[in-house]
Every structure is written in C-alpha cells, then in structure tokens.
Design a protein around this motif. Sequence first.
Motif: not given
Lengths: 319, 224
Positions: A110, B74, A121-122, B8, B81, A113, A117-118, A148, B16
Amino acid sequence: MKATIMPDQPPTTEPNRGEATEQTTMVQLTGVTKQYQHFQLEPVDLQLPAGMVMGLIGPNGAGKSTIMRIMMGLVNPNSGTVQVLGQTMSSNASIVKQEIGYFSDDLRLYGAESLGWHMQFVRSLYPHWDQEYAQMLLSRFGLLEQQRIKGLSHGQRVKAMLLLILARRPKLLILDEPTNGLDPVAKQEVLAELMQVMNDDDRSIIYSSHQTQDVEQISDWLTFIDRGRVIASDNRDDFLECWRRIKLRAPESWKMPPIPGLRHESQLQNFRVLTIDRFHSRVAETLVASGAEVEAIETMTLEEIFVGVVMRGREIESR
Amino acid sequence: MNANAVRILFLKDLYLSRRFLFGYLAGAMASAIMTCLPYKAASDVGFILMITVTIATGIHMIGLLMLGDGLEHTRAFVLSMPVSVLDYSVSKIAVVLCTFLIPWSLMLGLAMMGSFLLPYAKPGVVVVLPAIFCFMLSCFTIQLVSAVVTDSIGWTIVVMVAGNVGLNLFLMNFNADPSVIAAAKSETVTWPPLVLQVLAVEWLVILGAIAMAFYFQTRKRDLV
C-alpha cells in the motif's frame, strides 16, 4: 554454415538424486494445466524436496508465473493436483500459506502507508513473525520503518517485500523474478540474503527468472520452461557437467559416428561444432577414432545450455 | 472461515479508508445541518448535498476498496498471506458496506431527528426519508454487485449512472404521489401502503444484491 537439431528423449521432470527421494516433498504438481485465452500451460509434473532450491528458467511468457500462482493457490488449475507442504492447495490454501513466503513483481504494497505499518499488518497474520530478524533485515537492507512505500525506489520496494516475507520464517519460499530490475549491488544483496536463508536445511526455495546467472548462483535443481511446457529438469551440476561444445575438423566426406546426447551440429566446410548433453571422455576418443581432429572441448554456460534446450524444443515443435 | 483474518482485513481496510471516511462524515454532517436550517433554500441545498454525499461515498468506497485492490495489485499481496477467498470476500463486502452505511445512517438519522425536533418541520416526513435513503442504498448494493462481477471501473460507472437516473425518476414519481404528499405534510406519522411497498421492494433488492455479491465473489476461480 548449416545446422542440425537432434531429436531427444522427453525431459525428466522429477529430481532423481538418491537423497532427494528420502526427503519430505515440499511441492508436488501432478498433471497441472491452465488454459488462458492466449496461453496454455501443458501438463506440468514437478516435485521439490525439502531443503532444495529449484530454479525455474524460461523466457518471458513461458508460464513461470502461472506455475507459481498455481502453487500459491492464487490461480486455480483447469486440471491436475497441487500439493504444498503435504496439503492439497485447493482445500487448505489459507493454512498452507502460513508457511509460505511468496514474492512476485505483481505484488504491490500500500503506497500511502509506511513499511512499519506493513510490518504490523503482516505480523498480525503470522504467529511465527520474527521481529528481531525483521529489525536486522531493516538495517541490513538500509530501510526505515517510517518510510512510506510510495517514496521507495524499486530496489527498496523489493527489499521491503523480501523483509515482509523472510521475517515470517517460512518453510517454503516461492520467488517470482525477485531480482528483476535491480541494480547489480541490490541484486547481490538480495541473492546474499537468500543464500543466508538457505543455511536452514529444511527450507526450500522455488526461484524463477529469465536471468540464468542469478538462478545459477543459488539453485541446485533447474527446470527449463518454454511456451507453457517443461522442457528440461535436472540437477544444476549435471547440466553444467554434461553439456559440452566440441569443435573439430574433419573432411567434408566424414561420416559422424553415433554420439549419445548429440543436441546440435553445425558445419562450415571441414570445421564442425557439436553440442552434446551427455558428455564423457569416450566421446572425444570416438570422434578421433573416426578420423576427426578434435580442436577444443568447451564447457557451456547455463545461459548457453538454456538457449540450446529452448531452441531445440522449438525446432522439434515446429516440425 | 477464519474470523480473526476477516477482522484483521476489515480493520486494515477501515484504516486505509479513514481519511476519505472522515471527509464523507464531515460532508454528511454539514449537509444534514443545512437541511435543518430554517430557510427553504438552505434545506433544499442540504438535501441535494445529502444525496450527493451518499452517491459519492458509494462510488468512492467501491472504487477504493473493492476495485482498487485489483488495480493496484494489492489483492495479490493480501491473498499471498494466510487468507482464504472467503475471508477476503467477507471482509471486503463488509467493509465496503460499513464505510457506506456510516455516513448514510448518520444523514438519515439526523434528517429524521430534524423532522421531529425542528419547529417548522412536519413529523410525517419521517416516512418519506427512509424510502429515499433505502433507494440510494439499493443502488449502492447493485453497484457493489457490478464491481464484484465485472471487476471493472467502467462497468461500475455505467451502473452508477443508471442508478442516478433511476433515483431522479424515483424522486419525481414518488414525491408526486398524493398519498406520499399527504403523509409528508401530516402532523402525525402515518405509513401509506405505497411507502411500505417501496420499502419492501428496496430491502429485497438490497438483501438480494448483497447475497449475489457474496455468491459471485466466493465463486471466482482466479483472483489475480
């Protein structure tokens, strides 16, 4: 100069090393096909034992990415079965993906972001996320958490994606052209990290590229793909050991004795070049005994071997 | 279905879209306040703004959250995942509905409250507002289905334009109906049969469209 393409036996697509059969199979594709409007993936049978790095080499549009997407469960095959880490991909994809790190040029993070942040998230989706390793990769790749994604260069984005993949500590890495578009320094950094990853004996990698030097560096098994078909699959060292270019002189009336594994022959008056894929010292002796004068026996680069295999395959296909 | 993965992904998409969502909430508040001003012109402009904010929210959120994932590549990142197609689909449809319903319900709620609290407003208007807002919600859910089925901005815009034309025709005919006019001007809340029929059809369309969106999304063979 005239050239002749020699017919050959169909390629073996399963690793045949003694030790490989005793290991756990990480990926097994059986009769996998996929039909698109302008592309057909012909039945693919592939097997990747644990701890092995398989390089998928093929020209652009050969079907490498399709095979990898099928392995990841992102694309459903029209027929055949896909087993990854002992599980059927079609029904257990989300469980299996806990143990897979997938990289492709098609994947985008993204842009608005940050890398941090990634990472968060992961991490929320991977219980085995290794934060310490992630921090180490950040520093090794020269990345900052607060950067970013849209402000990163292509090389930095690739490294960011690899960080997000490697810090999950996956058992299987599926890497679709990870070094595409990287400068030589960034490419070496990425390859060095992947070689580091391979210190873990149980980890396996499938690595695709059309750049044979990259694949040669880290792979121990090579599979060549062209126009949706697996055209050869063998141990890297066997490829490099068995392929030779023999330059010789012989009268134009010379009749060549049967040479096992003769792939290609070209001739200019009494000068001839033979390409063979089952080289043995007896080959030279046979040639000399038949009246030819062997001038040189040259090893071939992986790129030359790959081009040779692809060209031969296309020649046979067009007959 | 993995509820944790859905949660999540839902929160990720909500995060976002946060900036746009706050923008649309501000627009919703401003338009609702305008409708409550004691001037007919301001009230009319406020109502038009409400419709505009609702339409803009719908098309923007579908574009950003549903179609944007495919266009920006994306989606492949998310699906690489441990997320199933079902997890992904449930979270996507839920978050797109949620980001639309937040400003939508705020505007509907404030407008209905205004019709009770403002001295010059008639309480009977309360029966007209849900029919109009639910029409916009049904248009939005049809756009959502078209986005899921076609994965195309072009086709989704075509459906949006058709929905807007339909909304104009609906407003012209619905507001001209004598039973609706009488109910809107009434000092008490009375539900004419036409309004109830319209609401029933709208909810059938809304629920049917959401079911279709789930059906088509979860049946897709290739998501990248």
